[in-house]
Design a protein around this motif. Structure first.
Motif, mmCIF file in Angstrom:
data_model
loop_
_atom_site.group_PDB
_atom_site.id
_atom_site.type_symbol
_atom_site.label_atom_id
_atom_site.label_comp_id
_atom_site.label_asym_id
_atom_site.label_seq_id
_atom_site.Cartn_x
_atom_site.Cartn_y
_atom_site.Cartn_z
ATOM 1 N N ARG A 41 0.865 -1.272 -0.073
ATOM 2 C CA ARG A 41 0.037 -0.084 0.005
ATOM 3 C C ARG A 41 0.930 1.307 -0.023
ATOM 4 N N LEU A 42 2.346 1.233 0.158
ATOM 5 C CA LEU A 42 3.008 2.365 0.040
ATOM 6 C C LEU A 42 2.965 3.002 -1.201
ATOM 7 N N ASP A 43 2.984 4.336 -1.043
ATOM 8 C CA ASP A 43 2.856 5.174 -2.191
ATOM 9 C C ASP A 43 3.793 6.376 -1.910
ATOM 10 N N SER A 46 3.808 8.329 1.484
ATOM 11 C CA SER A 46 3.587 7.492 2.555
ATOM 12 C C SER A 46 4.614 7.566 3.537
#
Length: 97
Positions: A41-43, A46
């Protein structure tokens, strides 16, 4: 002087030659242990929380060998701030093995 790859290095003080070889020091500021789903989910933007605080000591490594402990500092004078490490402890390589 011939700079061909198979040219012999000049003879001289080998310890002086060794001390001029650059090495890479890695500074470990902390670790994160996210779940795979959280990692995916890291973007951009983040935040990944580490297991250390800003004022905690950092570890210095050459390869996988711990060589010292230090404290992070910002060197004054650079517009954006230059990060540095002040050595607080040099690890004895004899006792670290």
């Amino acid at each position: 002087m011939d700079n061909a790859p198979d040219a012999q290095p000049p003879r001289g003080d080998s310890s002086a030659q060794l001390t001029s070889i650059p090495i890479e020091i890695t500074v470990s500021v902390g670790r994160a242990r996210p779940l795979v789903r959280d990692l995916l989910r890291l973007d951009e933007g983040s935040v990944l929380t580490l297991d250390k605080r800003v004022d905690d000591p950092v570890e210095l490594y050459v390869g996988d060998r711990l060589i010292g402990i230090g404290a992070l500092e910002v060197i004054e004078g650079d517009e954006n701030g230059q990060l540095a490490v002040r050595m607080t402890e040099v690890v004895d390589s004899q006792s670290a093995s």
